[in-house]
Write a protein that holds these residues in place. Structure first.
Motif, short mmCIF file in Angstrom:
data_model
loop_
_atom_site.label_atom_id
_atom_site.label_comp_id
_atom_site.label_asym_id
_atom_site.label_seq_id
_atom_site.Cartn_x
_atom_site.Cartn_y
_atom_site.Cartn_z
N VAL A 1 -27.03 -63.74 45.41
CA VAL A 1 -25.81 -62.93 45.58
C VAL A 1 -25.32 -63.07 47.02
N LEU A 2 -24.02 -63.10 47.16
CA LEU A 2 -23.38 -63.17 48.47
C LEU A 2 -22.13 -62.32 48.44
N ARG A 3 -22.02 -61.40 49.38
CA ARG A 3 -20.83 -60.54 49.48
C ARG A 3 -19.69 -61.37 50.06
N ARG A 4 -18.55 -61.33 49.40
CA ARG A 4 -17.37 -62.07 49.87
C ARG A 4 -16.55 -61.19 50.80
N SER A 5 -16.04 -61.79 51.85
CA SER A 5 -15.12 -61.07 52.72
C SER A 5 -13.72 -61.61 52.46
N PRO A 6 -12.72 -60.75 52.47
CA PRO A 6 -11.36 -61.21 52.18
C PRO A 6 -10.84 -62.12 53.29
N SER A 7 -10.05 -63.10 52.91
CA SER A 7 -9.43 -63.98 53.89
C SER A 7 -8.33 -63.20 54.60
N PRO A 8 -7.88 -63.67 55.76
CA PRO A 8 -6.84 -62.94 56.50
C PRO A 8 -5.58 -62.68 55.69
N SER A 9 -5.22 -63.59 54.80
CA SER A 9 -4.03 -63.38 53.98
C SER A 9 -4.25 -62.30 52.92
N ASP A 10 -5.51 -62.11 52.49
CA ASP A 10 -5.84 -61.09 51.48
C ASP A 10 -6.21 -59.75 52.11
N ALA A 11 -6.35 -59.70 53.43
CA ALA A 11 -6.82 -58.48 54.09
C ALA A 11 -5.86 -57.32 53.92
N SER A 12 -4.56 -57.59 53.77
CA SER A 12 -3.58 -56.51 53.64
C SER A 12 -3.67 -55.82 52.28
N SER A 13 -4.22 -56.51 51.30
CA SER A 13 -4.34 -55.94 49.96
C SER A 13 -5.53 -54.98 49.91
N SER A 14 -5.33 -53.83 49.24
CA SER A 14 -6.42 -52.86 49.13
C SER A 14 -7.32 -53.16 47.92
N GLN A 15 -6.91 -54.09 47.06
CA GLN A 15 -7.70 -54.46 45.89
C GLN A 15 -8.92 -55.28 46.31
N PRO A 16 -10.12 -54.97 45.77
CA PRO A 16 -11.28 -55.81 46.07
C PRO A 16 -11.13 -57.17 45.38
N LEU A 17 -11.75 -58.17 45.95
CA LEU A 17 -11.73 -59.50 45.35
C LEU A 17 -12.54 -59.47 44.05
N PRO A 18 -12.18 -60.28 43.06
CA PRO A 18 -12.97 -60.28 41.82
C PRO A 18 -14.35 -60.89 42.05
N THR A 19 -15.32 -60.39 41.33
CA THR A 19 -16.67 -60.96 41.37
C THR A 19 -16.64 -62.29 40.64
N ARG A 20 -17.20 -63.32 41.29
CA ARG A 20 -17.25 -64.65 40.67
C ARG A 20 -18.69 -65.00 40.35
N ILE A 21 -18.90 -65.61 39.17
CA ILE A 21 -20.23 -65.93 38.69
C ILE A 21 -20.31 -67.40 38.34
#
Length: 132
Positions: free
Chosen positions: A34-54
């Motif tokens: 498992v690895l926690r993803r950090s949002p990219s600078p372009s996605d940082a303004s969005s309050s939605q969490p990134l989807p979990t990818r498997i």
């Protein structure tokens, strides 16, 4: 029916990153990284969490026949599809299958994968026990 496209780990670079930097959790037949993803600078303004990818890794050591490897992958995908609503966002997960897994049935995969996700603290609000 596979996983939704937003929840698939596809690129080789992503697989390598999870494999090298992710935390490892192990059972008799499966390993979860498992690895926690950090949002990219372009996605940082969005309050939605990134989807979990498997992603799934099933080598030729598990079985030489593609039919067997694909059956295992489909079982694991079905389990992950059912557990997806209970998972937190912003994770990259890699499920590695051990060679002994050819004797496992659906229920055994379910129990082991659920245990791994609880140990990794990816599932929300559940202590050991069947979610489904």
């Amino acid at each position: 029916m596979g996983l939704p496209k937003a929840h698939r780990l596809k690129r080789r670079q992503d697989f390598s990153q999870v494999y090298q930097q992710g935390k490892r959790f192990k059972t008799a037949h499966l390993t979860l990284r498992v690895l926690r993803r950090s949002p990219s600078p372009s996605d940082a303004s969005s309050s939605q969490p990134l989807p979990t990818r498997i992603g799934f890794s099933i080598s030729l050591k598990v079985d030489k026949r593609a039919v067997v490897r694909n059956r295992i992958r489909r079982r694991l995908q079905a389990i992950v599809r059912q557990l997806l609503p209970f998972m937190g966002g912003s994770w990259d997960l890699l499920v590695v299958v051990h060679p002994q897994a050819t004797q496992c049935d659906y229920l055994q995969f379910l129990q082991e994968l659920e245990q791994l996700l609880v140990d990794a603290e990816v599932l929300h609000g559940y202590q050991r026990g069947c979610v489904l």
